[in-house]
Design an enzyme around this catalytic site. Structure first.
Site, PDB file in Angstrom:
ATOM      1  N   ARG A  88      10.734  -1.885   7.806  1.00  0.00           N
ATOM      2  CA  ARG A  88      11.197  -2.507   9.046  1.00  0.00           C
ATOM      3  C   ARG A  88      12.700  -2.706   8.959  1.00  0.00           C
ATOM      4  O   ARG A  88      13.239  -3.021   7.894  1.00  0.00           O
ATOM      5  CB  ARG A  88      10.505  -3.862   9.299  1.00  0.00           C
ATOM      6  CG  ARG A  88       9.048  -3.766   9.706  1.00  0.00           C
ATOM      7  CD  ARG A  88       8.898  -3.154  11.088  1.00  0.00           C
ATOM      8  NE  ARG A  88       7.515  -3.128  11.549  1.00  0.00           N
ATOM      9  CZ  ARG A  88       6.686  -2.120  11.384  1.00  0.00           C
ATOM     10  NH1 ARG A  88       7.090  -1.044  10.717  1.00  0.00           N
ATOM     11  NH2 ARG A  88       5.453  -2.165  11.844  1.00  0.00           N
ATOM     12  N   ASP A 117      14.077   5.590   9.099  1.00  0.00           N
ATOM     13  CA  ASP A 117      13.054   5.814  10.116  1.00  0.00           C
ATOM     14  C   ASP A 117      12.881   4.572  10.980  1.00  0.00           C
ATOM     15  O   ASP A 117      12.285   4.634  12.044  1.00  0.00           O
ATOM     16  CB  ASP A 117      11.725   6.183   9.455  1.00  0.00           C
ATOM     17  CG  ASP A 117      10.678   6.627  10.458  1.00  0.00           C
ATOM     18  OD1 ASP A 117      10.983   7.534  11.260  1.00  0.00           O
ATOM     19  OD2 ASP A 117       9.562   6.076  10.451  1.00  0.00           O
ATOM     20  N   HIS A 135      11.163   6.580  14.136  1.00  0.00           N
ATOM     21  CA  HIS A 135       9.947   5.861  13.704  1.00  0.00           C
ATOM     22  C   HIS A 135       8.745   6.808  13.658  1.00  0.00           C
ATOM     23  O   HIS A 135       7.713   6.569  14.297  1.00  0.00           O
ATOM     24  CB  HIS A 135       9.670   4.682  14.648  1.00  0.00           C
ATOM     25  CG  HIS A 135       8.897   3.578  13.991  1.00  0.00           C
ATOM     26  ND1 HIS A 135       9.135   2.240  14.214  1.00  0.00           N
ATOM     27  CD2 HIS A 135       7.869   3.605  13.093  1.00  0.00           C
ATOM     28  CE1 HIS A 135       8.296   1.504  13.502  1.00  0.00           C
ATOM     29  NE2 HIS A 135       7.525   2.308  12.811  1.00  0.00           N
ATOM     30  N   ILE A 136       8.875   7.875  12.875  1.00  0.00           N
ATOM     31  CA  ILE A 136       7.832   8.894  12.808  1.00  0.00           C
ATOM     32  C   ILE A 136       7.058   8.884  11.493  1.00  0.00           C
ATOM     33  O   ILE A 136       6.103   9.657  11.334  1.00  0.00           O
ATOM     34  CB  ILE A 136       8.426  10.309  13.009  1.00  0.00           C
ATOM     35  CG1 ILE A 136       9.422  10.646  11.887  1.00  0.00           C
ATOM     36  CG2 ILE A 136       9.083  10.439  14.373  1.00  0.00           C
ATOM     37  CD1 ILE A 136       9.867  12.097  11.873  1.00  0.00           C
ATOM     38  N   GLU A 164      15.654  -1.492  17.399  1.00  0.00           N
ATOM     39  CA  GLU A 164      14.957  -0.220  17.416  1.00  0.00           C
ATOM     40  C   GLU A 164      14.570   0.139  18.845  1.00  0.00           C
ATOM     41  O   GLU A 164      13.832  -0.622  19.468  1.00  0.00           O
ATOM     42  CB  GLU A 164      13.708  -0.316  16.544  1.00  0.00           C
ATOM     43  CG  GLU A 164      13.102   1.009  16.193  1.00  0.00           C
ATOM     44  CD  GLU A 164      11.996   0.868  15.149  1.00  0.00           C
ATOM     45  OE1 GLU A 164      12.068   1.536  14.112  1.00  0.00           O
ATOM     46  OE2 GLU A 164      11.059   0.082  15.402  1.00  0.00           O
ATOM     47  N   ARG A 201       0.840  -1.204   0.000  1.00  0.00           N
ATOM     48  CA  ARG A 201       0.000   0.000   0.000  1.00  0.00           C
ATOM     49  C   ARG A 201       0.871   1.248   0.000  1.00  0.00           C
ATOM     50  O   ARG A 201       0.606   2.202  -0.717  1.00  0.00           O
ATOM     51  CB  ARG A 201      -0.925  -0.018   1.215  1.00  0.00           C
ATOM     52  CG  ARG A 201      -1.976  -1.130   1.194  1.00  0.00           C
ATOM     53  CD  ARG A 201      -2.763  -1.155   2.491  1.00  0.00           C
ATOM     54  NE  ARG A 201      -3.760  -2.198   2.526  1.00  0.00           N
ATOM     55  CZ  ARG A 201      -3.518  -3.457   2.896  1.00  0.00           C
ATOM     56  NH1 ARG A 201      -2.295  -3.809   3.261  1.00  0.00           N
ATOM     57  NH2 ARG A 201      -4.486  -4.353   2.908  1.00  0.00           N
ATOM     58  N   ASP A 230       8.902  -6.293  -7.223  1.00  0.00           N
ATOM     59  CA  ASP A 230       7.910  -7.000  -6.417  1.00  0.00           C
ATOM     60  C   ASP A 230       7.611  -8.303  -7.134  1.00  0.00           C
ATOM     61  O   ASP A 230       7.151  -8.294  -8.281  1.00  0.00           O
ATOM     62  CB  ASP A 230       6.625  -6.180  -6.255  1.00  0.00           C
ATOM     63  CG  ASP A 230       5.679  -6.798  -5.232  1.00  0.00           C
ATOM     64  OD1 ASP A 230       5.344  -7.994  -5.377  1.00  0.00           O
ATOM     65  OD2 ASP A 230       5.265  -6.098  -4.287  1.00  0.00           O
TER      66      ASP A 230
END
Length: 343
Positions: free
Chosen positions: A254, A277, A301-302, A282, A173, A193
């Protein structure tokens, strides 16, 4: 004249919040909470964080709809045994992969997630990162802070976004939204992909390539694949080495998708740059060199929904409740088979 007979109000399903209560005011600000309470019977002061809590037992026993979010406890067989009337889980966050146990699917519960709404700010962050990386904004800022004079014109020879090659890994997405956002710019987009063929890639505005060819031919590589066993450390030492000198890696997916030690080596050497990010682990240890490298732009991680963006997730849940009440299919239903290929 016969008396006018009143029409009884429709029965509202009983709902229950299950999440970290800190998120509730932002997910459901007053106007949205009012709309929610027109659709379900719910106590906005009761937010469950532990399904074994005796104080939650009575509410769980009556709940027909569970509205979940970050901090929701795992929904397994024991939780479902305590919720015999439960038929729907509406998740006001992203992935439900780790949230739901097998019993949820075996019992045939309807599940919906706001993952599409959460993808929007991630894609916006990525677009900003792509454009700023193409201008070398991160590196030039560090140089300007250090030297406090403008670079010579010759130092800008490799700077600019005209024809910049952007490789998108994963038509998730977020990945699809990134490709959509890139279209107005004079950039060259490629896509890897394994589930997307060349024709579909073209319809998304990209050229389909193998992972290795994408890495070899991209100035900027942005990761949007799901965190599943098949993608664990998909960017290992050998594949990172394929990215051309001066290339930039953007990761909003991730940290586990990248071999952290190999990436650290590339960044410490200065061969590559990165906008990260997410990392593995983490957060990074306080002594990690990535905090101080001028070629690394590190954020906590924003990229996903934060602050006023959380209301978009809550709105998705309310929209789903309206569809549920109307007896029509939900707009963002999640099926068990989806989890094999998506977050």
């Amino acid at each position: 004249m016969p008396p006018v007979q009143s029409v009884p109000a429709p029965r509202l399903p009983v709902a229950l919040f299950a999440m970290d209560p800190v998120h509730l005011p932002e997910l459901f600000p007053p106007a949205l909470m009012e709309r929610l309470r027109e659709l379900v019977r719910i106590d906005p002061t009761l937010v469950v964080q532990d399904f074994t809590d005796p104080g939650a037992a009575a509410a769980l026993a009556e709940a027909e709809v569970l509205i979940t979010g970050w901090g929701c406890p795992h929904i397994g067989a024991d939780a479902l045994a305590a919720a015999p009337r439960l038929h729907t889980v509406l998740h006001a966050a992203g992935s439900v992969r780790s949230l739901l146990g097998d019993a949820v699917w075996e019992r045939g519960l309807t599940v919906s997630s706001a993952v599409q709404a959460n993808a929007l700010p991630v894609a916006e962050y990525t677009l900003a990162a792509v454009l700023l990386a193409g201008k070398d904004a991160f590196g030039l800022r560090e140089r300007f802070r250090r030297e406090r004079v403008y670079p010579a014109p010759a130092d800008y020879a490799r700077v600019g976004n005209l024809g910049r090659r952007v490789g998108v890994i994963g038509a998730s997405r977020v990945g699809r939204r990134v490709l959509e956002l890139l279209r107005p710019f004079e950039l060259t987009a490629t896509l890897y992909d394994p589930y997307v063929d060349a024709e579909e890639a073209r319809s998304l505005g990209a050229t389909s390539l193998s992972l290795e060819e994408l890495l070899r031919t991209s100035d900027i590589v942005t990761l949007h694949a799901p965190d599943i066993p098949e993608t664990y450390r998909m960017l290992d030492r050998e594949r990172l080495a394929l990215i051309p000198d001066g290339g930039v890696l953007i990761n909003t997916s991730r940290g586990a998708l990248v071999d952290h030690d190999a990436l650290t080596g590339e960044l410490v050497s200065g061969r590559l740059g990165a906008v990260l990010d997410v990392t593995e682990p983490e957060p990074l240890p306080a002594g990690s060199p990535l905090y101080d490298l001028p070629n690394v732009f590190l954020t906590p991680h924003i990229a996903g929904s934060l602050g006023n963006e959380l209301a978009r997730l809550g709105r998705t849940v309310v929209d789903e409740l309206e569809l549920l009440g109307a007896g029509v299919p939900l707009g963002h239903r999640v099926r068990r088979s989806d989890l094999a290929r998506s977050a």
